[in-house]
Design a protein around this motif. Structure first.
Motif, PDB file in Angstrom:
ATOM      1  N   GLN A  97       0.838  -1.236  -0.095  1.00  0.00           N
ATOM      2  CA  GLN A  97      -0.145  -0.083  -0.110  1.00  0.00           C
ATOM      3  C   GLN A  97       0.936   1.238   0.116  1.00  0.00           C
ATOM      4  O   GLN A  97       0.320   2.552   0.134  1.00  0.00           O
TER       5      GLN A  97
ATOM      6  N   LEU B 129       2.635   4.178  -1.426  1.00  0.00           N
ATOM      7  CA  LEU B 129       2.280   5.131  -2.605  1.00  0.00           C
ATOM      8  C   LEU B 129       3.356   5.215  -3.826  1.00  0.00           C
ATOM      9  O   LEU B 129       3.584   5.307  -4.812  1.00  0.00           O
TER      10      LEU B 129
ATOM     11  N   TYR C 179      -3.636   2.328  -7.094  1.00  0.00           N
ATOM     12  CA  TYR C 179      -4.563   2.758  -6.145  1.00  0.00           C
ATOM     13  C   TYR C 179      -5.005   4.344  -6.933  1.00  0.00           C
ATOM     14  O   TYR C 179      -6.351   4.628  -6.860  1.00  0.00           O
TER      15      TYR C 179
ATOM     16  N   VAL D 200      -9.035   5.067  -6.066  1.00  0.00           N
ATOM     17  CA  VAL D 200      -9.110   5.094  -4.457  1.00  0.00           C
ATOM     18  C   VAL D 200      -8.181   6.392  -3.780  1.00  0.00           C
ATOM     19  O   VAL D 200      -8.946   7.200  -3.119  1.00  0.00           O
ATOM     20  N   ALA D 201      -7.140   6.620  -4.570  1.00  0.00           N
ATOM     21  CA  ALA D 201      -6.429   7.765  -3.910  1.00  0.00           C
ATOM     22  C   ALA D 201      -6.256   8.965  -4.912  1.00  0.00           C
ATOM     23  O   ALA D 201      -6.194   8.634  -5.929  1.00  0.00           O
TER      24      ALA D 201
ATOM     25  N   TYR E  31       0.984   9.890  -8.788  1.00  0.00           N
ATOM     26  CA  TYR E  31       0.426   9.035  -7.942  1.00  0.00           C
ATOM     27  C   TYR E  31       1.166   9.097  -6.657  1.00  0.00           C
ATOM     28  O   TYR E  31       0.453   8.928  -5.442  1.00  0.00           O
TER      29      TYR E  31
ATOM     30  N   ILE F 210      -5.028   1.681   3.510  1.00  0.00           N
ATOM     31  CA  ILE F 210      -5.120   3.209   2.500  1.00  0.00           C
ATOM     32  C   ILE F 210      -6.443   3.700   2.428  1.00  0.00           C
ATOM     33  O   ILE F 210      -7.428   3.162   1.911  1.00  0.00           O
TER      34      ILE F 210
ATOM     35  N   ARG G 243     -13.377   3.132  -2.817  1.00  0.00           N
ATOM     36  CA  ARG G 243     -12.672   2.914  -1.485  1.00  0.00           C
ATOM     37  C   ARG G 243     -12.052   1.293  -1.407  1.00  0.00           C
ATOM     38  O   ARG G 243     -12.874   0.262  -2.121  1.00  0.00           O
ATOM     39  N   ALA G 244     -10.936   0.936  -1.163  1.00  0.00           N
ATOM     40  CA  ALA G 244     -10.446  -0.472  -1.114  1.00  0.00           C
ATOM     41  C   ALA G 244     -11.193  -1.313  -0.487  1.00  0.00           C
ATOM     42  O   ALA G 244     -11.628  -0.824   0.781  1.00  0.00           O
TER      43      ALA G 244
ATOM     44  N   ILE H 186      -7.531  -6.005  -0.548  1.00  0.00           N
ATOM     45  CA  ILE H 186      -6.507  -5.762  -1.041  1.00  0.00           C
ATOM     46  C   ILE H 186      -5.390  -7.259  -0.900  1.00  0.00           C
ATOM     47  O   ILE H 186      -5.219  -7.611   0.469  1.00  0.00           O
TER      48      ILE H 186
ATOM     49  N   LEU I 192      -7.033  -6.723  -6.466  1.00  0.00           N
ATOM     50  CA  LEU I 192      -7.483  -5.541  -5.636  1.00  0.00           C
ATOM     51  C   LEU I 192      -8.862  -5.140  -5.822  1.00  0.00           C
ATOM     52  O   LEU I 192      -9.220  -5.022  -7.256  1.00  0.00           O
TER      53      LEU I 192
ATOM     54  N   VAL J  38     -12.270  -2.729  -5.240  1.00  0.00           N
ATOM     55  CA  VAL J  38     -12.682  -1.768  -4.641  1.00  0.00           C
ATOM     56  C   VAL J  38     -14.209  -1.433  -4.791  1.00  0.00           C
ATOM     57  O   VAL J  38     -14.806  -2.274  -5.548  1.00  0.00           O
TER      58      VAL J  38
END
Length: 509
Positions: A41, A43, A50, A55-56, A153, A172, A179-180, A183, A189, A191
Protein backbone atom coordinates in the motif's frame (compact mmCIF):
# COMPACT_ATOMS: atom_id res chain seq x y z
CA UNK A 1 9.58 -32.63 -4.60
CA UNK A 2 8.57 -29.75 -2.30
CA UNK A 3 9.74 -27.22 -4.87
CA UNK A 4 7.61 -28.86 -7.58
CA UNK A 5 4.59 -28.92 -5.25
CA UNK A 6 4.99 -25.21 -4.50
CA UNK A 7 5.29 -24.39 -8.21
CA UNK A 8 2.16 -26.42 -8.97
CA UNK A 9 0.28 -24.72 -6.15
CA UNK A 10 1.33 -21.27 -7.35
CA UNK A 11 0.34 -22.11 -10.92
CA UNK A 12 -3.03 -23.33 -9.67
CA UNK A 13 -3.54 -20.12 -7.67
CA UNK A 14 -2.75 -17.93 -10.67
CA UNK A 15 -5.00 -20.04 -12.91
CA UNK A 16 -7.85 -19.69 -10.39
CA UNK A 17 -7.28 -15.97 -10.05
CA UNK A 18 -7.10 -15.21 -13.70
CA UNK A 19 -8.73 -17.96 -15.74
CA UNK A 20 -11.31 -19.33 -13.33
CA UNK A 21 -12.18 -16.02 -11.72
CA UNK A 22 -15.80 -14.88 -11.59
CA UNK A 23 -17.15 -11.82 -9.81
CA UNK A 24 -19.66 -12.69 -7.07
CA UNK A 25 -22.11 -10.06 -8.27
CA UNK A 26 -21.21 -9.81 -11.94
CA UNK A 27 -24.21 -7.64 -12.76
CA UNK A 28 -22.73 -4.62 -11.01
CA UNK A 29 -19.03 -5.54 -10.86
CA UNK A 30 -16.55 -4.45 -13.49
CA UNK A 31 -13.44 -6.65 -13.84
CA UNK A 32 -10.17 -5.21 -15.13
CA UNK A 33 -7.15 -7.29 -16.15
CA UNK A 34 -3.61 -6.02 -16.55
CA UNK A 35 -0.05 -7.33 -16.52
CA UNK A 36 1.51 -5.58 -13.53
CA UNK A 37 1.69 -6.85 -9.96
CA UNK A 38 1.50 -4.65 -6.89
CA UNK A 39 3.10 -5.58 -3.60
CA UNK A 40 2.04 -3.05 -0.97
CA UNK A 41 0.00 0.00 0.00
CA UNK A 42 3.09 2.19 -0.25
CA UNK A 43 2.27 4.93 -2.77
CA UNK A 44 5.92 5.46 -3.68
CA UNK A 45 6.06 1.84 -4.93
CA UNK A 46 2.54 0.92 -5.97
CA UNK A 47 0.56 4.14 -5.94
CA UNK A 48 -0.16 3.76 -9.66
CA UNK A 49 -2.71 1.00 -9.00
CA UNK A 50 -4.56 2.97 -6.29
CA UNK A 51 -4.65 6.04 -8.55
CA UNK A 52 -5.86 4.07 -11.57
CA UNK A 53 -8.55 2.38 -9.49
CA UNK A 54 -9.61 5.83 -8.21
CA UNK A 55 -8.98 5.10 -4.55
CA UNK A 56 -6.40 7.84 -3.98
CA UNK A 57 -6.48 11.34 -5.47
CA UNK A 58 -3.86 14.06 -5.77
CA UNK A 59 -4.08 17.84 -5.58
CA UNK A 60 -4.20 17.97 -9.39
CA UNK A 61 -4.95 15.56 -12.21
CA UNK A 62 -3.68 15.25 -15.77
CA UNK A 63 -6.36 15.58 -18.45
CA UNK A 64 -6.31 13.30 -21.54
CA UNK A 65 -4.85 16.13 -23.64
CA UNK A 66 -2.07 16.71 -21.07
CA UNK A 67 -3.35 19.85 -19.35
CA UNK A 68 -3.48 19.97 -15.55
CA UNK A 69 -6.78 20.35 -13.74
CA UNK A 70 -7.37 21.07 -10.04
CA UNK A 71 -8.57 18.04 -8.05
CA UNK A 72 -8.27 18.28 -4.26
CA UNK A 73 -6.85 21.76 -4.71
CA UNK A 74 -9.10 24.33 -6.37
CA UNK A 75 -6.36 26.40 -8.05
CA UNK A 76 -2.78 27.53 -7.65
CA UNK A 77 -0.90 30.80 -7.37
CA UNK A 78 2.82 31.37 -7.70
CA UNK A 79 4.87 34.38 -6.65
CA UNK A 80 6.79 36.41 -9.21
CA UNK A 81 10.11 34.96 -8.08
CA UNK A 82 8.75 31.40 -8.39
CA UNK A 83 9.61 30.58 -4.77
CA UNK A 84 6.16 30.53 -3.14
CA UNK A 85 3.20 28.47 -4.35
CA UNK A 86 -0.25 28.63 -2.77
CA UNK A 87 -2.92 25.94 -3.17
CA UNK A 88 -6.46 26.58 -1.86
CA UNK A 89 -8.07 23.29 -0.79
CA UNK A 90 -11.60 21.98 -1.41
CA UNK A 91 -13.79 22.33 1.66
CA UNK A 92 -16.31 19.58 0.87
CA UNK A 93 -14.11 16.46 0.77
CA UNK A 94 -14.08 13.50 3.17
CA UNK A 95 -11.67 10.61 3.39
CA UNK A 96 -13.08 7.10 3.16
CA UNK A 97 -13.25 6.84 6.97
CA UNK A 98 -15.25 10.06 7.27
CA UNK A 99 -12.37 12.32 8.29
CA UNK A 100 -12.53 15.78 6.71
CA UNK A 101 -9.84 16.75 4.19
CA UNK A 102 -7.94 19.84 5.41
CA UNK A 103 -4.77 21.65 4.46
CA UNK A 104 -3.13 20.14 7.56
CA UNK A 105 -4.09 16.58 6.58
CA UNK A 106 -2.66 17.18 3.10
CA UNK A 107 0.61 18.42 4.60
CA UNK A 108 0.69 15.37 6.88
CA UNK A 109 0.36 13.05 3.85
CA UNK A 110 2.85 14.95 1.68
CA UNK A 111 5.38 15.04 4.51
CA UNK A 112 5.32 11.25 4.69
CA UNK A 113 5.60 11.04 0.90
CA UNK A 114 8.70 13.24 1.00
CA UNK A 115 10.51 10.62 3.09
CA UNK A 116 10.03 7.99 0.37
CA UNK A 117 11.88 7.52 -2.92
CA UNK A 118 10.08 9.30 -5.74
CA UNK A 119 9.47 12.49 -7.65
CA UNK A 120 8.87 14.64 -4.57
CA UNK A 121 12.50 14.14 -3.57
CA UNK A 122 13.73 16.27 -6.45
CA UNK A 123 11.63 19.31 -5.46
CA UNK A 124 13.75 21.91 -3.62
CA UNK A 125 11.36 22.32 -0.67
CA UNK A 126 12.19 24.93 1.96
CA UNK A 127 9.04 24.48 4.01
CA UNK A 128 5.38 23.54 3.62
CA UNK A 129 2.71 24.99 5.89
CA UNK A 130 -1.03 25.73 6.04
CA UNK A 131 -2.79 29.09 6.10
CA UNK A 132 -6.58 29.61 5.95
CA UNK A 133 -7.12 26.07 4.56
CA UNK A 134 -4.48 26.65 1.91
CA UNK A 135 -1.28 24.66 1.45
CA UNK A 136 1.68 26.99 1.05
CA UNK A 137 4.92 25.68 -0.42
CA UNK A 138 8.12 27.67 -0.16
CA UNK A 139 11.04 26.60 -2.37
CA UNK A 140 14.78 27.13 -2.15
CA UNK A 141 14.86 27.81 -5.89
CA UNK A 142 12.29 27.96 -8.70
CA UNK A 143 10.87 24.61 -9.78
CA UNK A 144 8.64 25.01 -12.81
CA UNK A 145 6.96 21.52 -12.88
CA UNK A 146 5.78 21.58 -9.24
CA UNK A 147 2.09 21.26 -10.13
CA UNK A 148 2.87 18.32 -12.45
CA UNK A 149 4.77 16.60 -9.63
CA UNK A 150 1.87 17.14 -7.23
CA UNK A 151 -0.39 15.36 -9.75
CA UNK A 152 1.79 12.23 -9.57
CA UNK A 153 0.39 9.11 -7.88
CA UNK A 154 3.19 9.09 -5.27
CA UNK A 155 1.88 12.48 -4.10
CA UNK A 156 -1.70 11.24 -3.68
CA UNK A 157 -3.31 12.28 -0.41
CA UNK A 158 -4.21 9.77 2.31
CA UNK A 159 -5.93 10.28 5.66
CA UNK A 160 -3.62 10.67 8.67
CA UNK A 161 -5.01 7.42 10.11
CA UNK A 162 -3.70 5.56 7.06
CA UNK A 163 -0.20 5.66 8.59
CA UNK A 164 1.32 3.87 11.56
CA UNK A 165 3.81 5.47 13.93
CA UNK A 166 6.71 4.66 11.59
CA UNK A 167 5.02 6.32 8.63
CA UNK A 168 4.02 3.09 6.86
CA UNK A 169 0.65 2.92 5.13
CA UNK A 170 -1.37 0.25 6.93
CA UNK A 171 -4.89 1.17 5.78
CA UNK A 172 -5.18 3.04 2.48
CA UNK A 173 -7.85 5.68 3.04
CA UNK A 174 -8.09 8.11 0.17
CA UNK A 175 -10.70 10.54 -1.11
CA UNK A 176 -11.59 8.89 -4.44
CA UNK A 177 -14.95 7.65 -5.76
CA UNK A 178 -13.92 4.09 -4.82
CA UNK A 179 -12.51 2.73 -1.57
CA UNK A 180 -10.41 -0.41 -1.21
CA UNK A 181 -12.36 -3.45 0.01
CA UNK A 182 -9.96 -6.35 -0.69
CA UNK A 183 -6.20 -5.86 -1.02
CA UNK A 184 -4.49 -9.15 -1.86
CA UNK A 185 -1.01 -8.47 -3.32
CA UNK A 186 0.37 -9.24 -5.78
CA UNK A 187 -2.63 -10.21 -7.93
CA UNK A 188 -5.90 -8.81 -6.66
CA UNK A 189 -7.43 -5.46 -5.66
CA UNK A 190 -11.17 -5.00 -5.15
CA UNK A 191 -12.73 -1.57 -4.67
CA UNK A 192 -16.28 -0.53 -3.76
CA UNK A 193 -18.20 2.65 -4.55
CA UNK A 194 -17.72 5.40 -1.94
CA UNK A 195 -21.17 6.85 -1.31
CA UNK A 196 -19.72 9.92 0.41
CA UNK A 197 -17.64 11.00 -2.58
CA UNK A 198 -17.38 14.76 -3.03
CA UNK A 199 -17.98 14.55 -6.79
CA UNK A 200 -20.37 12.52 -8.94
CA UNK A 201 -20.95 9.11 -7.33
CA UNK A 202 -20.11 6.26 -9.75
CA UNK A 203 -22.82 4.11 -11.30
CA UNK A 204 -20.72 0.91 -11.14
CA UNK A 205 -20.74 -0.43 -7.60
CA UNK A 206 -17.67 -2.72 -7.54
CA UNK A 207 -14.47 -2.87 -9.56
CA UNK A 208 -12.00 -5.76 -9.36
CA UNK A 209 -8.44 -5.64 -10.69
CA UNK A 210 -6.58 -8.88 -11.43
CA UNK A 211 -2.96 -9.28 -12.48
CA UNK A 212 -2.19 -11.80 -15.21
CA UNK A 213 1.30 -11.97 -16.69
CA UNK A 214 0.52 -14.06 -19.75
CA UNK A 215 -0.98 -12.00 -22.55
CA UNK A 216 -2.79 -15.00 -24.03
CA UNK A 217 -4.48 -15.66 -20.68
CA UNK A 218 -5.71 -12.08 -20.52
CA UNK A 219 -7.02 -12.35 -24.07
CA UNK A 220 -8.92 -15.50 -23.13
CA UNK A 221 -10.49 -13.70 -20.19
CA UNK A 222 -11.65 -10.94 -22.51
CA UNK A 223 -13.03 -13.38 -25.06
CA UNK A 224 -14.87 -15.47 -22.47
CA UNK A 225 -16.41 -12.43 -20.77
CA UNK A 226 -14.67 -13.11 -17.45
CA UNK A 227 -13.10 -9.64 -17.66
CA UNK A 228 -14.68 -6.45 -18.93
CA UNK A 229 -11.53 -4.44 -19.65
CA UNK A 230 -8.16 -5.95 -20.52
CA UNK A 231 -5.16 -3.65 -20.78
CA UNK A 232 -1.87 -4.29 -22.61
CA UNK A 233 -2.89 -6.87 -25.19
CA UNK A 234 -0.26 -8.58 -27.28
CA UNK A 235 -0.39 -7.83 -31.03
CA UNK A 236 -1.10 -11.48 -31.86
CA UNK A 237 -4.42 -11.34 -29.96
CA UNK A 238 -5.78 -8.19 -31.60
CA UNK A 239 -7.28 -9.77 -34.75
CA UNK A 240 -8.93 -12.54 -32.73
CA UNK A 241 -10.48 -10.13 -30.23
CA UNK A 242 -11.62 -7.71 -32.91
CA UNK A 243 -13.55 -10.58 -34.49
CA UNK A 244 -15.42 -11.31 -31.22
CA UNK A 245 -19.05 -10.20 -31.22
CA UNK A 246 -18.96 -9.20 -27.55
CA UNK A 247 -15.81 -7.03 -27.69
CA UNK A 248 -14.43 -3.78 -28.99
CA UNK A 249 -10.69 -3.08 -29.14
CA UNK A 250 -9.41 0.41 -28.41
CA UNK A 251 -5.95 1.37 -29.74
CA UNK A 252 -4.35 4.68 -28.87
CA UNK A 253 -0.86 6.11 -28.97
CA UNK A 254 0.43 7.10 -25.54
CA UNK A 255 3.51 9.07 -24.43
CA UNK A 256 5.48 5.87 -23.84
CA UNK A 257 8.53 4.88 -25.88
CA UNK A 258 10.05 1.42 -26.31
CA UNK A 259 13.78 2.02 -26.04
CA UNK A 260 17.17 0.45 -25.46
CA UNK A 261 18.77 1.48 -22.16
CA UNK A 262 22.56 1.17 -22.12
CA UNK A 263 25.25 1.01 -19.50
CA UNK A 264 27.07 3.90 -21.15
CA UNK A 265 30.20 3.23 -19.11
CA UNK A 266 30.58 -0.29 -20.54
CA UNK A 267 33.81 -0.55 -22.52
CA UNK A 268 31.87 -1.54 -25.67
CA UNK A 269 29.24 1.22 -25.35
CA UNK A 270 31.07 4.23 -23.94
CA UNK A 271 31.10 6.39 -27.07
CA UNK A 272 28.25 7.81 -29.08
CA UNK A 273 29.56 6.48 -32.42
CA UNK A 274 29.06 2.90 -31.23
CA UNK A 275 25.57 3.71 -30.00
CA UNK A 276 24.80 5.40 -33.32
CA UNK A 277 26.00 2.29 -35.15
CA UNK A 278 23.65 0.13 -33.10
CA UNK A 279 20.78 2.53 -33.77
CA UNK A 280 21.42 2.47 -37.53
CA UNK A 281 21.31 -1.35 -37.50
CA UNK A 282 17.75 -1.50 -36.07
CA UNK A 283 14.94 -2.03 -38.57
CA UNK A 284 12.32 0.12 -36.85
CA UNK A 285 9.93 0.04 -39.78
CA UNK A 286 9.91 -3.76 -39.79
CA UNK A 287 9.30 -3.85 -36.03
CA UNK A 288 6.52 -1.28 -36.38
CA UNK A 289 4.74 -3.07 -39.24
CA UNK A 290 5.23 -6.73 -38.36
CA UNK A 291 5.68 -7.00 -34.59
CA UNK A 292 3.70 -4.26 -32.88
CA UNK A 293 1.48 -4.02 -36.00
CA UNK A 294 1.09 -0.27 -35.79
CA UNK A 295 2.50 1.20 -39.01
CA UNK A 296 4.08 4.58 -38.44
CA UNK A 297 4.99 3.92 -34.81
CA UNK A 298 8.73 3.71 -35.45
CA UNK A 299 10.69 6.04 -33.14
CA UNK A 300 13.82 7.91 -34.14
CA UNK A 301 13.70 10.14 -31.07
CA UNK A 302 12.69 9.67 -27.43
CA UNK A 303 9.63 11.90 -27.28
CA UNK A 304 6.45 10.99 -29.20
CA UNK A 305 4.30 13.52 -31.09
CA UNK A 306 1.86 13.74 -28.15
CA UNK A 307 4.59 15.60 -26.22
CA UNK A 308 4.61 18.34 -28.83
CA UNK A 309 7.03 20.73 -27.08
CA UNK A 310 9.67 17.99 -26.94
CA UNK A 311 9.05 16.23 -30.27
CA UNK A 312 11.58 17.12 -32.98
CA UNK A 313 10.31 17.79 -36.48
CA UNK A 314 12.80 15.74 -38.49
CA UNK A 315 13.04 16.43 -42.21
CA UNK A 316 14.91 13.16 -42.82
CA UNK A 317 14.79 10.31 -40.34
CA UNK A 318 17.95 8.17 -40.02
CA UNK A 319 16.78 4.95 -41.69
CA UNK A 320 18.46 1.57 -41.26
CA UNK A 321 21.92 1.63 -42.79
CA UNK A 322 24.11 -1.42 -42.09
CA UNK A 323 26.92 -0.13 -44.31
CA UNK A 324 27.27 3.05 -42.27
CA UNK A 325 26.97 1.00 -39.04
CA UNK A 326 29.87 -1.22 -40.08
CA UNK A 327 32.00 1.78 -41.00
CA UNK A 328 31.39 3.44 -37.62
CA UNK A 329 32.38 0.25 -35.80
CA UNK A 330 35.47 -0.28 -37.93
CA UNK A 331 36.57 3.20 -36.90
CA UNK A 332 36.26 2.00 -33.30
CA UNK A 333 38.60 -0.94 -34.02
CA UNK A 334 35.96 -3.64 -34.49
CA UNK A 335 36.44 -6.27 -37.23
CA UNK A 336 34.58 -9.47 -38.10
CA UNK A 337 36.21 -12.74 -37.02
CA UNK A 338 35.82 -16.15 -38.67
CA UNK A 339 32.43 -16.59 -36.97
CA UNK A 340 31.25 -13.25 -38.43
CA UNK A 341 31.19 -11.73 -34.94
CA UNK A 342 32.88 -8.38 -34.35
CA UNK A 343 36.08 -8.61 -32.35
CA UNK A 344 38.48 -6.06 -30.88
CA UNK A 345 41.67 -6.76 -28.92
CA UNK A 346 40.69 -10.41 -28.61
CA UNK A 347 37.20 -9.65 -27.22
CA UNK A 348 33.99 -10.57 -29.00
CA UNK A 349 31.28 -7.88 -29.25
CA UNK A 350 28.85 -9.84 -27.06
CA UNK A 351 26.30 -8.31 -24.69
CA UNK A 352 23.36 -9.41 -22.56
CA UNK A 353 20.01 -7.71 -23.21
CA UNK A 354 17.47 -7.88 -20.38
CA UNK A 355 13.75 -7.34 -20.88
CA UNK A 356 10.50 -8.36 -19.20
CA UNK A 357 7.30 -10.14 -20.21
CA UNK A 358 4.86 -7.78 -18.46
CA UNK A 359 4.56 -5.97 -21.78
CA UNK A 360 4.23 -8.91 -24.18
CA UNK A 361 5.63 -7.24 -27.29
CA UNK A 362 8.98 -6.52 -25.59
CA UNK A 363 10.17 -10.12 -25.76
CA UNK A 364 9.37 -10.33 -29.48
CA UNK A 365 11.03 -6.97 -30.20
CA UNK A 366 14.09 -8.16 -28.26
CA UNK A 367 14.35 -11.24 -30.46
CA UNK A 368 14.05 -9.09 -33.59
CA UNK A 369 16.79 -6.72 -32.38
CA UNK A 370 18.95 -9.72 -31.52
CA UNK A 371 18.67 -10.93 -35.13
CA UNK A 372 19.20 -7.46 -36.61
CA UNK A 373 22.34 -6.81 -34.57
CA UNK A 374 23.63 -10.28 -35.44
CA UNK A 375 23.65 -9.13 -39.09
CA UNK A 376 26.03 -6.39 -37.97
CA UNK A 377 28.21 -8.88 -36.07
CA UNK A 378 27.05 -8.15 -32.52
CA UNK A 379 26.16 -11.20 -30.44
CA UNK A 380 23.19 -10.43 -28.18
CA UNK A 381 22.00 -12.82 -25.46
CA UNK A 382 18.36 -12.05 -24.58
CA UNK A 383 17.25 -12.63 -20.98
CA UNK A 384 13.56 -12.32 -20.05
CA UNK A 385 13.22 -11.46 -16.37
CA UNK A 386 10.91 -9.55 -14.03
CA UNK A 387 10.67 -5.82 -14.66
CA UNK A 388 12.40 -5.27 -11.30
CA UNK A 389 15.59 -6.71 -12.82
CA UNK A 390 16.12 -3.49 -14.80
CA UNK A 391 16.48 -1.08 -11.83
CA UNK A 392 18.31 -3.79 -9.87
CA UNK A 393 20.90 -4.15 -12.65
CA UNK A 394 21.13 -0.38 -12.92
CA UNK A 395 21.97 -0.02 -9.23
CA UNK A 396 24.47 -2.88 -8.94
CA UNK A 397 26.12 -2.01 -12.27
CA UNK A 398 25.52 -5.42 -13.87
CA UNK A 399 23.14 -4.17 -16.56
CA UNK A 400 24.59 -4.01 -20.08
CA UNK A 401 21.52 -3.38 -22.28
CA UNK A 402 17.81 -3.45 -21.47
CA UNK A 403 14.73 -3.10 -23.64
CA UNK A 404 12.07 -1.17 -21.75
CA UNK A 405 8.84 0.71 -22.38
CA UNK A 406 9.17 4.07 -20.67
CA UNK A 407 6.30 6.46 -20.03
CA UNK A 408 7.49 10.04 -20.53
CA UNK A 409 4.03 11.21 -19.48
CA UNK A 410 4.05 9.73 -15.96
CA UNK A 411 4.49 13.34 -14.91
CA UNK A 412 2.71 15.53 -17.44
CA UNK A 413 5.78 17.74 -17.83
CA UNK A 414 8.79 15.60 -18.95
CA UNK A 415 11.07 18.25 -17.45
CA UNK A 416 10.53 16.71 -14.02
CA UNK A 417 11.41 13.26 -15.37
CA UNK A 418 14.58 14.51 -17.06
CA UNK A 419 15.65 16.41 -13.96
CA UNK A 420 15.43 13.14 -12.05
CA UNK A 421 17.36 11.32 -14.81
CA UNK A 422 20.19 13.85 -14.71
CA UNK A 423 20.57 14.51 -10.99
CA UNK A 424 23.61 12.21 -10.94
CA UNK A 425 25.99 10.59 -13.42
CA UNK A 426 24.53 7.19 -12.50
CA UNK A 427 21.14 8.26 -13.87
CA UNK A 428 17.76 6.82 -12.99
CA UNK A 429 16.15 3.38 -12.92
CA UNK A 430 14.38 3.74 -16.28
CA UNK A 431 16.41 6.57 -17.77
CA UNK A 432 20.01 6.82 -18.90
CA UNK A 433 22.75 4.98 -17.02
CA UNK A 434 26.27 6.24 -16.36
CA UNK A 435 26.05 9.26 -18.65
CA UNK A 436 25.90 13.00 -18.24
CA UNK A 437 26.00 16.12 -20.39
CA UNK A 438 26.86 19.63 -19.20
CA UNK A 439 24.93 21.05 -22.14
CA UNK A 440 21.82 19.11 -21.17
CA UNK A 441 22.17 20.09 -17.50
CA UNK A 442 22.42 23.76 -18.48
CA UNK A 443 19.41 23.53 -20.79
CA UNK A 444 17.24 21.85 -18.16
CA UNK A 445 18.30 24.41 -15.54
CA UNK A 446 17.34 27.22 -17.91
CA UNK A 447 13.96 25.56 -18.47
CA UNK A 448 13.29 25.71 -14.74
CA UNK A 449 13.60 29.49 -14.94
CA UNK A 450 11.95 30.02 -18.33
CA UNK A 451 8.59 31.59 -19.08
CA UNK A 452 6.02 29.85 -21.30
CA UNK A 453 7.38 31.50 -24.43
CA UNK A 454 10.92 30.28 -23.84
CA UNK A 455 9.95 26.76 -22.76
CA UNK A 456 9.50 25.02 -26.14
CA UNK A 457 12.78 26.19 -27.74
CA UNK A 458 14.66 24.90 -24.71
CA UNK A 459 12.70 21.61 -24.75
CA UNK A 460 13.66 21.18 -28.40
CA UNK A 461 17.30 21.84 -27.52
CA UNK A 462 17.21 19.20 -24.76
CA UNK A 463 15.55 16.66 -27.06
CA UNK A 464 18.21 17.26 -29.72
CA UNK A 465 21.06 16.68 -27.28
CA UNK A 466 19.54 13.32 -26.30
CA UNK A 467 18.95 12.41 -29.96
CA UNK A 468 22.56 13.22 -30.89
CA UNK A 469 24.29 11.58 -27.91
CA UNK A 470 22.00 8.54 -27.73
CA UNK A 471 22.46 7.46 -24.10
CA UNK A 472 19.10 5.77 -24.80
CA UNK A 473 18.05 4.49 -28.23
CA UNK A 474 14.35 4.76 -29.16
CA UNK A 475 12.78 1.92 -31.14
CA UNK A 476 9.00 2.43 -31.43
CA UNK A 477 6.37 4.64 -29.87
CA UNK A 478 3.95 2.67 -27.74
CA UNK A 479 0.32 2.04 -28.59
CA UNK A 480 -1.94 0.84 -25.78
CA UNK A 481 -4.44 -1.84 -26.80
CA UNK A 482 -7.52 -2.38 -24.61
CA UNK A 483 -10.36 -4.86 -25.09
CA UNK A 484 -13.76 -3.63 -23.91
CA UNK A 485 -16.75 -5.84 -23.29
CA UNK A 486 -19.75 -4.32 -25.06
CA UNK A 487 -21.73 -4.29 -21.84
CA UNK A 488 -19.45 -1.43 -20.71
CA UNK A 489 -20.77 1.95 -21.82
CA UNK A 490 -18.99 5.33 -21.98
CA UNK A 491 -15.50 3.77 -21.93
CA UNK A 492 -12.87 6.43 -21.23
CA UNK A 493 -9.15 6.05 -21.94
CA UNK A 494 -6.38 7.97 -20.19
CA UNK A 495 -3.32 8.18 -22.50
CA UNK A 496 -1.18 9.19 -19.50
CA UNK A 497 -2.12 5.91 -17.74
CA UNK A 498 -2.95 7.65 -14.46
CA UNK A 499 -6.64 6.76 -14.18
CA UNK A 500 -8.91 3.98 -15.47
CA UNK A 501 -11.79 6.52 -15.27
CA UNK A 502 -14.22 3.77 -14.26
CA UNK A 503 -16.37 6.24 -12.31
CA UNK A 504 -17.52 7.68 -15.66
CA UNK A 505 -18.60 4.30 -17.08
CA UNK A 506 -21.79 2.29 -16.67
CA UNK A 507 -23.29 -0.98 -17.84
CA UNK A 508 -25.73 -1.43 -20.69
CA UNK A 509 -29.22 -2.23 -19.41
Amino acid sequence: MIKNTLIAAMFGLITWLFLGYQAIDKENTLVIGGPFEFTSQDLSKDGYIYARMQVAESLFEVQPHGALKPKLATSWRVSEDGLQWTFPIRSDVNFHNGERLTADSIIFSLTHAMTKPGVLNQVPFKRVYSHDNQVVVELLEPYRPLVSVLAHYSAAILAPSSFDDEGNVVDILGTGPYRASVIAPPHKLNVRRFEGYWGAVPMIEEVHYLTGHRAESRALQAQSGQADLIYTLDPASIDLLQASDNLDVHSESIPRTVLLKFNNEHRFLNNKETRQAISLAIDREGISNHIVRVPGSEAYQLFPPSLADWHLDYEDTPQRNLEKSRLLLEQQGWNLNSEQILERDGERFALKLVTYADRPELTVISTAIQAQLRELGIDIDVSVDNSSAIPAGHHDGSLEIALVARNYGTISDPLAILMDDTKSFKGSDWGQMNWSSKDLDTTLHNMMLSDDEGYKPLAQEAAKILADEMPLIPVVFYTQQVSINKRVQNFKFDPFENNYRVSEMYFAQ
